[in-house]
Every structure is written in structure tokens, then in C-alpha cells.
Design a protein around this motif. Structure first.
Motif, mmCIF file in Angstrom:
data_model
loop_
_atom_site.group_PDB
_atom_site.id
_atom_site.type_symbol
_atom_site.label_atom_id
_atom_site.label_comp_id
_atom_site.label_asym_id
_atom_site.label_seq_id
_atom_site.Cartn_x
_atom_site.Cartn_y
_atom_site.Cartn_z
ATOM 1 N N ALA A 76 0.923 -1.085 -0.023
ATOM 2 C CA ALA A 76 0.056 0.048 0.097
ATOM 3 C C ALA A 76 0.926 1.222 0.041
ATOM 4 C CB ALA A 76 -0.869 0.036 1.017
ATOM 5 N N CYS A 77 0.318 2.260 -0.826
ATOM 6 C CA CYS A 77 1.074 3.736 -0.695
ATOM 7 C C CYS A 77 0.074 4.712 -0.877
ATOM 8 C CB CYS A 77 2.152 3.513 -1.852
ATOM 9 S SG CYS A 77 1.448 3.505 -3.597
ATOM 10 N N VAL A 78 0.687 5.871 -1.225
ATOM 11 C CA VAL A 78 -0.355 6.905 -1.356
ATOM 12 C C VAL A 78 -0.830 7.141 -2.940
ATOM 13 C CG1 VAL A 78 -0.774 9.608 -1.253
ATOM 14 C CG2 VAL A 78 0.565 8.126 0.440
ATOM 15 N N ILE A 79 -1.999 7.377 -3.090
ATOM 16 C CA ILE A 79 -2.514 7.338 -4.522
ATOM 17 C C ILE A 79 -2.780 8.809 -4.720
ATOM 18 C CG2 ILE A 79 -4.232 6.705 -6.236
ATOM 19 C CD1 ILE A 79 -4.930 4.339 -4.352
ATOM 20 N N MET A 80 -2.173 9.493 -5.739
ATOM 21 C CA MET A 80 -2.866 11.019 -6.093
ATOM 22 C C MET A 80 -3.133 10.808 -7.420
ATOM 23 S SD MET A 80 0.513 13.076 -4.562
ATOM 24 C CE MET A 80 0.018 14.484 -4.994
ATOM 25 N N ALA A 81 -4.262 11.329 -7.574
ATOM 26 C CA ALA A 81 -5.235 11.132 -8.666
ATOM 27 C C ALA A 81 -5.824 12.404 -9.279
ATOM 28 C CB ALA A 81 -6.351 10.136 -8.668
ATOM 29 N N LYS A 82 -6.014 12.689 -10.485
ATOM 30 C CA LYS A 82 -6.531 13.883 -11.240
ATOM 31 C C LYS A 82 -8.063 13.834 -10.520
ATOM 32 C CE LYS A 82 -6.883 17.340 -13.942
ATOM 33 N NZ LYS A 82 -8.025 17.745 -13.169
ATOM 34 N N HIS A 83 -8.641 14.896 -10.494
ATOM 35 C CA HIS A 83 -10.121 14.961 -9.919
ATOM 36 C C HIS A 83 -10.974 15.876 -10.839
ATOM 37 C CE1 HIS A 83 -13.157 14.184 -7.294
ATOM 38 N NE2 HIS A 83 -12.989 15.214 -6.394
ATOM 39 N N LYS A 146 0.462 1.626 7.517
ATOM 40 C CA LYS A 146 1.116 0.726 8.376
ATOM 41 C C LYS A 146 0.090 -0.571 8.357
ATOM 42 C CE LYS A 146 2.518 0.058 12.996
ATOM 43 N NZ LYS A 146 2.747 0.605 14.449
ATOM 44 N N ASP A 147 -1.362 -0.243 8.434
ATOM 45 C CA ASP A 147 -2.313 -1.649 8.208
ATOM 46 C C ASP A 147 -2.325 -1.996 6.981
ATOM 47 O OD1 ASP A 147 -2.652 -1.228 11.102
ATOM 48 O OD2 ASP A 147 -4.413 0.127 11.015
ATOM 49 N N GLY A 148 -1.824 -1.536 5.984
ATOM 50 C CA GLY A 148 -2.104 -2.026 4.687
ATOM 51 C C GLY A 148 -3.060 -1.492 3.861
ATOM 52 N N ASN A 149 -3.622 -0.216 4.142
ATOM 53 C CA ASN A 149 -4.609 0.165 3.594
ATOM 54 C C ASN A 149 -4.103 1.611 2.473
ATOM 55 O OD1 ASN A 149 -6.627 -1.488 5.072
ATOM 56 N ND2 ASN A 149 -6.427 0.058 6.625
ATOM 57 N N TRP A 150 -4.543 1.268 1.402
ATOM 58 C CA TRP A 150 -3.998 2.502 0.382
ATOM 59 C C TRP A 150 -4.599 3.866 0.876
ATOM 60 C CZ3 TRP A 150 -1.061 1.287 -4.004
ATOM 61 C CH2 TRP A 150 -0.840 0.042 -4.106
ATOM 62 N N VAL A 151 -4.039 4.951 0.604
ATOM 63 C CA VAL A 151 -4.681 6.341 0.979
ATOM 64 C C VAL A 151 -4.838 7.000 -0.426
ATOM 65 C CG1 VAL A 151 -4.384 8.501 2.139
ATOM 66 C CG2 VAL A 151 -3.711 6.236 3.154
ATOM 67 N N LEU A 152 -6.075 7.141 -0.746
ATOM 68 C CA LEU A 152 -6.221 7.871 -1.999
ATOM 69 C C LEU A 152 -6.478 9.590 -1.729
ATOM 70 C CD1 LEU A 152 -7.178 8.301 -4.868
ATOM 71 C CD2 LEU A 152 -9.687 7.613 -4.330
ATOM 72 N N ILE A 153 -5.695 10.328 -2.323
ATOM 73 C CA ILE A 153 -5.897 11.668 -2.299
ATOM 74 C C ILE A 153 -5.971 12.250 -3.692
ATOM 75 C CG2 ILE A 153 -4.673 13.981 -1.558
ATOM 76 C CD1 ILE A 153 -3.231 12.176 0.607
ATOM 77 N N PHE A 154 -7.178 13.318 -3.691
ATOM 78 C CA PHE A 154 -7.114 14.113 -4.922
ATOM 79 C C PHE A 154 -6.481 15.622 -4.780
ATOM 80 C CE2 PHE A 154 -11.076 11.506 -4.984
ATOM 81 C CZ PHE A 154 -10.455 10.990 -6.488
ATOM 82 N N VAL A 181 6.805 6.170 2.240
ATOM 83 C CA VAL A 181 6.038 5.338 0.854
ATOM 84 C C VAL A 181 6.125 6.142 -0.413
ATOM 85 C CG1 VAL A 181 4.812 4.091 2.576
ATOM 86 C CG2 VAL A 181 3.550 5.905 1.409
ATOM 87 N N PRO A 182 6.042 5.420 -1.546
ATOM 88 C CA PRO A 182 6.021 6.249 -2.842
ATOM 89 C C PRO A 182 4.453 6.609 -2.954
ATOM 90 C CG PRO A 182 5.836 3.863 -3.059
ATOM 91 C CD PRO A 182 6.131 4.034 -1.564
ATOM 92 N N VAL A 183 4.365 7.423 -4.081
ATOM 93 C CA VAL A 183 3.126 8.194 -4.530
ATOM 94 C C VAL A 183 2.855 7.309 -5.934
ATOM 95 C CG1 VAL A 183 1.900 9.946 -5.373
ATOM 96 C CG2 VAL A 183 3.242 10.114 -3.374
ATOM 97 N N LEU A 184 1.664 6.741 -6.080
ATOM 98 C CA LEU A 184 1.232 6.235 -7.310
ATOM 99 C C LEU A 184 0.288 7.286 -7.890
ATOM 100 C CD1 LEU A 184 1.027 3.356 -8.859
ATOM 101 C CD2 LEU A 184 -1.218 2.966 -7.889
ATOM 102 N N PRO A 185 0.692 7.931 -9.126
ATOM 103 C CA PRO A 185 0.110 8.924 -9.821
ATOM 104 C C PRO A 185 -0.636 8.373 -10.778
ATOM 105 C CG PRO A 185 2.278 8.662 -10.616
ATOM 106 C CD PRO A 185 2.422 7.680 -9.694
ATOM 107 N N ILE A 186 -2.011 8.856 -10.945
ATOM 108 C CA ILE A 186 -3.223 8.493 -11.829
ATOM 109 C C ILE A 186 -3.656 9.538 -12.711
ATOM 110 C CG2 ILE A 186 -5.444 7.175 -11.924
ATOM 111 C CD1 ILE A 186 -4.684 5.490 -9.666
ATOM 112 N N ALA A 187 -3.663 9.592 -13.861
ATOM 113 C CA ALA A 187 -4.428 10.618 -14.699
ATOM 114 C C ALA A 187 -5.400 9.830 -15.410
ATOM 115 C CB ALA A 187 -3.368 11.296 -15.759
#
Length: 257
Positions: A76-83, A146-154, A181-187
Motif C-alpha cells: 500500500a502507498c499514497v495514490i494521487m489522482a486527477k479530479h 501501516k495497516d496495509g490500507n491505500w490512501v487516496l488523495i485528490f 512510501v511512494p506515490v502512485l500517480p493516476i491520470a
């Protein structure tokens, strides 16, 4: 005639979406509290968002094409996505699980949907709270990661109309640096089918592009700014490739200071 038919399809889509939110939200309130988090997420959010995507596909005529799914890391890592619309708040829940979203606190007050959503412990912040909201994001975000849950942020904080990219807040980059942790970018180009701030739905294909994880280089303010810039630039470049940037000359003004 075509517009009338699509208008009827859109109306039917919303009727089914609202009805399913009422039924599934009510059922989730009864069942959800007794399930551990991964199963609770799958039952409440995973099932309902898949229903929403089923209605979008088969009723509104919206299909999805995912590019770069192999870039999704195992951990799991931080997801940063276009909104751009509400669509991605549904679809991304079906793509990566279990996850928590960073949302506006007032969304938890929405009848049935918001009440059920509260059961999966989103990071519900008051965006006017400033540093307090950032501290909440870091504290709850680190615990979830830490608990293995991804965190989604716009990072734009709100839906931005097609053709533009909003200013990126540094919350996602700050959390990633703090948690190491890394950031997973999504467009994506969801607004071509699911426009911002309108009920109308247009049949077509939404392209989702997932980038390689972007790792932080430290956890100080310079590292945060650098990570945020790298994520911003990657998303802007992909949005341009998807035809979602209308004026290249505007990009320098949109970068986070």
C-alpha cells in the motif's frame, strides 16, 4: 432523438444509482459494523461501486480502458489522482483495495451513502482547519498505510473542469514523505463522459493511466516540494496526452509554489 434517448439513459442511471445507495447503504449499516476492515470495505464500498460502474457501463454507455495496471505495487502507498468528476471516486475504489479516501467531512452527512461511508473510516477533514487538517491527514494516513490500507488523495482538492489542472496541495506528498512510501500517480479523462458539475452523461471510453510509483527523497520540506512537483508534472503530461490540457501556456501558472 439521440439527445432524448441519452437524457432518458442518464435519468435511469441516476435513479438506479440513488436506489442502490439507499438499499445498499441501509444494508451496510446493519452488516458493516460486524466485519473486519478488509471485508467491510469489500462489502460496503467494493460491491456498491461496482454496481455504480455496472450502471455507468450498461445504462449510460460509459466504458473504461486502463493503461499501466502493472505499475500498481504490491504494498500500500499514497495514490494521487486527477479530479475531474464523481466517476473516479467510484472507479478507483474498484481498482485498488482496501483503501481509505481523504474526503470533505461534510460528505459523511449525506443520508445512507455518507452514513455507510463512515463505516470504512475515511480521513474526513475540515479543509478550513489548515495545519490541524494536515496533522490529521498525516496521523491517520500513516496508521492506515501501516495497516496495509491505500490512501487516496485528490491533490487538487475539488473537481476541476476538463482542460485545466488545479493547484496541487502538498498533503499527499507530505504524507508519503512522512510515511516513507511512494506515490502512485493516476491520470484520466473522465470528464469527457462524466462532465464536471452537470448531471449529463456522454457515452464513450474513459482512459485511465497509472504511472510508476514515485518515491520520496527524504522527509524535509524540500523533499516534499520536490515529490509534489514530480507528481504534478507527471499528471499534467499525461493529461496533455489524453487531450485534457487545452492551453499549454497555462501550465507554468498552475504549478504549486
Amino acid at each position: 432523438m439521440a439527445l432524448l434517448i441519452q437524457g432518458l439513459r442518464t435519468a435511469l442511471f441516476y435513479f438506479l444509482l440513488a436506489s442502490s445507495a439507499f438499499v445498499w447503504g441501509s444494508l451496510s449499516l446493519l452488516v458493516g459494523p460486524f466485519l473486519p476492515f478488509p471485508q467491510r470495505f469489500a462489502f460496503i464500498i467494493g460491491t456498491w461501486t461496482r454496481m455504480a460502474m455496472f450502471f455507468a457501463h450498461h445504462v449510460a454507455g460509459i466504458q473504461v480502458r486502463v493503461h499501466g495496471a502493472e505499475n500498481i505495487p504490491r504494498d500500500a502507498c499514497v495514490i494521487m489522482a486527477k479530479h475531474q468528476s464523481t466517476w473516479e471516486t467510484f472507479f478507483l475504489q474498484t481498482l485498488i483495495a482496501p483503501q481509505v479516501q481523504v474526503i470533505k467531512r461534510e460528505l459523511l452527512s449525506v443520508p445512507f451513502f455518507g452514513w455507510a461511508f463512515a463505516l470504512i473510516n475515511p480521513i474526513a477533514i475540515d479543509r478550513k482547519a489548515g495545519q490541524q487538517a494536515l496533522h490529521q491527514l498525516i496521523e491517520q494516513g500513516r496508521e492506515n498505510l501501516k495497516d496495509g490500507n491505500w490512501v487516496l488523495i485528490f491533490p487538487e482538492g475539488t473537481r476541476i473542469p476538463n482542460g485545466r489542472v488545479g493547484k496541487f496541495s502538498r498533503g499527499g506528498a507530505t504524507l508519503a514523505c512522512a510515511a516513507g512510501v511512494p506515490v502512485l500517480p493516476i491520470a484520466h479523462n473522465a470528464a469527457t463522459c462524466w462532465p464536471t458539475h452537470t448531471w449529463w452523461k456522454t457515452p464513450g471510453v474513459i482512459d485511465v493511466v497509472i504511472g510508476a510509483p514515485i518515491a520520496p527523497n527524504g522527509n524535509d520540506s524540500q523533499a516534499i516540494a520536490e515529490l509534489n512537483t514530480r507528481c504534478h508534472d507527471w499528471i499534467v503530461a499525461r493529461q496533455a496526452e489524453l487531450g485534457c490540457i487545452f492551453a499549454e501556456g497555462e501550465l507554468a501558472d498552475l504549478r504549486d509554489a
